[in-house]
Design a protein around this motif. Sequence first.
Motif, short mmCIF file in Angstrom:
data_model
loop_
_atom_site.label_atom_id
_atom_site.label_comp_id
_atom_site.label_asym_id
_atom_site.label_seq_id
_atom_site.Cartn_x
_atom_site.Cartn_y
_atom_site.Cartn_z
N ARG A 1 0.85 -1.19 0.00
CA ARG A 1 0.00 0.00 0.00
C ARG A 1 0.89 1.24 0.00
N VAL A 2 0.55 2.18 -0.87
CA VAL A 2 1.31 3.43 -1.00
C VAL A 2 0.33 4.59 -0.98
N ASP A 3 0.58 5.56 -0.09
CA ASP A 3 -0.23 6.78 -0.03
C ASP A 3 0.67 7.95 -0.40
N GLY A 4 0.58 8.37 -1.66
CA GLY A 4 1.42 9.46 -2.14
C GLY A 4 2.06 9.06 -3.45
N PRO A 5 2.93 9.90 -3.94
CA PRO A 5 3.47 11.08 -3.27
C PRO A 5 2.48 12.24 -3.24
N HIS A 6 2.53 12.97 -2.12
CA HIS A 6 1.74 14.18 -1.94
C HIS A 6 2.71 15.36 -1.88
N PRO A 7 2.35 16.49 -2.46
CA PRO A 7 3.24 17.65 -2.41
C PRO A 7 3.35 18.20 -0.99
N PHE A 8 4.51 18.79 -0.69
CA PHE A 8 4.64 19.49 0.58
C PHE A 8 3.49 20.48 0.69
N GLY A 9 2.94 20.59 1.87
CA GLY A 9 1.78 21.43 2.12
C GLY A 9 0.54 20.60 2.36
N ALA A 10 0.54 19.37 1.86
CA ALA A 10 -0.60 18.46 2.05
C ALA A 10 -0.53 17.84 3.45
N LYS A 11 -1.67 17.37 3.90
CA LYS A 11 -1.71 16.58 5.13
C LYS A 11 -1.73 15.12 4.73
N ILE A 12 -1.01 14.31 5.50
CA ILE A 12 -0.99 12.87 5.24
C ILE A 12 -1.42 12.14 6.50
N ARG A 13 -2.31 11.19 6.35
CA ARG A 13 -2.87 10.44 7.47
C ARG A 13 -1.94 9.29 7.83
N ILE A 14 -1.53 9.25 9.10
CA ILE A 14 -0.77 8.13 9.64
C ILE A 14 -1.81 7.24 10.34
N PRO A 15 -2.00 6.01 9.85
CA PRO A 15 -3.08 5.16 10.38
C PRO A 15 -2.82 4.67 11.80
N GLU A 16 -3.79 3.96 12.33
CA GLU A 16 -3.67 3.38 13.67
C GLU A 16 -2.41 2.54 13.74
N PRO A 17 -1.76 2.54 14.86
CA PRO A 17 -2.25 3.01 16.15
C PRO A 17 -2.10 4.52 16.36
N PHE A 18 -1.59 5.24 15.35
CA PHE A 18 -1.41 6.68 15.50
C PHE A 18 -2.72 7.42 15.29
N GLY A 19 -3.36 7.21 14.16
CA GLY A 19 -4.62 7.89 13.88
C GLY A 19 -4.47 9.40 13.89
N LEU A 20 -3.45 9.91 13.20
CA LEU A 20 -3.26 11.36 13.17
C LEU A 20 -2.86 11.82 11.79
N ASP A 21 -3.10 13.10 11.55
CA ASP A 21 -2.73 13.74 10.29
C ASP A 21 -1.44 14.52 10.50
N ILE A 22 -0.48 14.32 9.61
CA ILE A 22 0.78 15.06 9.63
C ILE A 22 0.65 16.22 8.66
N ASP A 23 0.87 17.43 9.15
CA ASP A 23 0.83 18.63 8.33
C ASP A 23 2.23 18.87 7.77
N THR A 24 2.35 18.90 6.45
CA THR A 24 3.66 19.07 5.82
C THR A 24 3.88 20.51 5.31
N SER A 25 3.00 21.44 5.69
CA SER A 25 3.14 22.81 5.17
C SER A 25 4.44 23.48 5.61
N GLU A 26 4.97 23.13 6.78
CA GLU A 26 6.22 23.73 7.23
C GLU A 26 7.43 23.22 6.44
N LEU A 27 7.27 22.13 5.70
CA LEU A 27 8.36 21.58 4.91
C LEU A 27 8.55 22.31 3.60
N ALA A 28 7.47 22.97 3.14
CA ALA A 28 7.52 23.65 1.83
C ALA A 28 8.45 24.84 1.83
#
Length: 184
Positions: free
Chosen positions: A157-184
């Motif tokens: 399973r591959v999620d991406g590539p997404h451009p910097f600035g996008a949010k990417i979901r880290i699945p369980e057990p994390f269940g959180l969205d990583i904001d990549t806007s600061e990387l741009a």
Amino acid sequence: MSTAADYSNVDPEQALKYAVQHIRGDRAQIIEGIIEPVSPTWDHEAAAETIRDQIRPRARQLGCVTGSGNLDLPGSSNWFVPDIAVVPAAQAKGAAALLPEDTLLIVEVTSESNGDTDRVVKRKRYAEYNAPLYLVIDRQEQSVTLFSEPGRLGYTRVDGPHPFGAKIRIPEPFGLDIDTSELA
């Protein structure tokens, strides 16, 4: 008369991994049998810190630590030092090295000098050694990709590539969205 030492029963893999752990001054990793120093730039570290800061609170809730400790890949000439690994605190305590399968998440931030290593070699090896989640922050391509569901032939399973600035979901057990806007 001196006699030559007998090294015929020395395991080359273990000797190489022992040597890389005892290099003075710098940390090093072994990539497909080649010793490479680990000396990230501050720009590289800033990108890793952006991700680490977002992961750390959830990692603590899960009883984990975030760090860049050694990962052994037994049966291969690889000894990796990831930019970030999330591992259960109980497993990290007293461990010189862990296995990729002991992690919950591995994050690599590419550099111009080793981007293909993170994109190709480590992706293949982390899947082979059952790292459940592998997040690549590709600074050259300005993208982020999450690999999951490891199998013998790679991640399925591959999620991406997404451009910097996008949010990417880290699945369980994390269940959180990583904001990549600061990387741009």
